[in-house]
Scaffold this motif. Structure first.
Motif, PDB file in Angstrom:
ATOM      1  N   ARG A   1       1.839  55.322 -65.836  1.00 11.30           N
ATOM      2  CA  ARG A   1       0.641  55.889 -66.437  1.00 11.30           C
ATOM      3  C   ARG A   1      -0.364  54.771 -66.635  1.00 11.30           C
TER       4      ARG A   1
ATOM      5  N   TRP B   1      -5.392  57.996 -71.705  1.00 13.45           N
ATOM      6  CA  TRP B   1      -4.293  57.858 -70.738  1.00 13.45           C
ATOM      7  C   TRP B   1      -4.625  58.669 -69.493  1.00 13.45           C
TER       8      TRP B   1
ATOM      9  N   PHE C   1      -2.847  60.010 -65.796  1.00 17.91           N
ATOM     10  CA  PHE C   1      -1.535  60.195 -65.156  1.00 17.91           C
ATOM     11  C   PHE C   1      -1.757  60.344 -63.649  1.00 17.91           C
TER      12      PHE C   1
END
Ligand SMILES: Nc1nc2c(ncn2[C@@H]2O[C@H](COP(=O)(O)OP(=O)(O)O)[C@@H](O)[C@H]2O)c(=O)[nH]1
Ligand SMILES: Nc1ncnc2c1ncn2[C@@H]1O[C@H](COP(=O)(O)OP(=O)(O)O)[C@@H](O)[C@H]1O
Length: 336
Positions: free
Chosen positions: A52, A61, A63
């Motif tokens: 990640r 974050w 992904f």
């Protein structure tokens, strides 16, 4: 190898002024690649090494879509930024054959897929220690003799070479078997697998899709053989841009007339397809000669198998002692 900018996730936490939380259990490493990006590799909950990305400019974050075969999680690992493009990941508690991996974060291959998919992308590739058995990429126009050449190499050296069986949407020819010559697929299914990151490279050629799956190359490597890829010039370009180090060979015909003669004599295409393939051949021959793409250009002279086989065998260090290589030409076994 650059200095070691990889550090434990615990360190990452203390370096950040924002409020995201990371619980390190010794299974995660964080690698700062610059541009406000930190790649966190590993997740104790996952069976494979998950990836990640923390974007420090937005405190978010991300992904990424992960291309390639993922390494299995291990008890701990280290990660080191090799250049601005790749992270070397060394898995702990595992055999050396499966210990070294590269996580591509910004290679040309990854950038190409990022642009195509419009999202974050990373790609795994397996590291090989010592004398890597580089795969051989063979390209050349339709009818030049690639298939014949590869069949001869495989027949004469079955324990040494393995063929990367490509996927294609083209219809099988009479003599072709699914899973041997190609994996024949419906277009929709193949496109789904391409989007799922299963392909090392793919291209539209003569109106059909063709592609090399990561698995096709892995299957050969797992048998300890040197992989031969029969792919078009676009595919060769993609492999060049990836982290798969290979030997790139372009096969050209002795003349355009001879190429047309071989294509017609093979009798596998209807006239419209022959015309299309001959038109494409002109462009392929130009691209084949463009600097920096192919390491070797070999001429497939008429019925002269050793003209192309011998240079290839020499490249891969099979001793070719003058006239001692035995190649089967037609019915007779000929010691040349
Ligand atoms: N990019 C790419 N090209 C491929 C692949 N497999 C085959 N090709 C190429 O697709 C082209 C057409 O192949 P094919 O229909 O079997 O015809 P042939 O070249 O006349 O034998 C050739 O240039 C092959 O090298 C692949 O996996 N990827
Ligand atoms: N060096 C050569 N000299 C003469 N004919 C050849 C040679 N190589 C291949 N051929 C013939 O040319 C035709 C096309 O070869 P093939 O291996 O199918 O080409 P490709 O895989 O490049 O499309 C086949 O009929 C094959 O027997």
């Amino acid at each position: 190898m650059g200095e070691a900018p990889a550090f434990l996730v615990e360190d990452l936490k203390s370096n950040l002024t924002n409020s995201f939380h990371l619980k390190s259990k010794g299974c995660e490493t964080a690698v700062d690649i610059g541009c406000n990006r930190t790649y966190v590799i590993g997740d104790p909950k996952c069976e494979s090494l998950a990836v990640r990305v923390f974007d420090k400019s937005t405190n978010e974050w991300l992904f990424p879509i992960v291309l390639g075969t993922k390494p299995k999680a291990s008890r701990g690992h280290s990660a080191v930024l090799l250049d601005q493009d790749r992270v070397l990941v060394i898995r702990g508690d595992t055999s050396s054959e499966d210990g070294f991996w590269f996580l591509e974060v910004n290679t040309a291959f990854v950038r190409e897929h990022k642009a195509r998919l419009g999202t974050e992308v990373v790609a795994w590739s397996k590291g090989v220690i010592g004398e890597a058995e580089k795969p051989i990429v063979i390209s050349g126009p339709s009818g030049v003799g690639k298939g014949t050449l590869i069949a001869k190499l495989m027949e004469e050296f079955p324990s040494m070479f393995g063929f990367s069986v490509s996927h294609t949407t083209r219809a099988p020819r009479n003599n072709e078997q699914n899973g041997v010559h190609y994996h024949f697929r419906e277009r929709g299914a193949m496109e789904k697998d391409i989007d799922g990151g299963k392909f090392l490279e793919f291209a539209a050629v003569h109106g059909n899709l063709y592609g090399t799956s990561v698995e096709a190359v892995d299957v050969v490597a797992e048998k300890g053989k040197r992989c031969i890829l029969d792919i078009d010039v676009q595919g060769a370009r993609s492999v060049r841009a990836s982290s798969l180090e290979a030997i790139f060979i372009f096969i050209c015909p002795p003349s355009f007339e001879e190429l047309e003669k071989r294509l017609r004599a093979r009798g596998t295409e209807v006239e419209e397809q022959i015309q299309k393939r001959l038109r494409n051949a002109k462009a392929e021959l130009e691209q084949g000669a463009s600097p920096g793409l192919f390491d070797h250009i070999l001429s497939a002279r008429i019925d002269c198998w050793f003209c192309v086989c011998d240079p290839i065998l020499e490249l891969v260090h099979v001793p070719v002692i003058g006239e001692k290589i035995v190649m089967k030409c037609g019915a007779a076994e000929q010691e040349t």
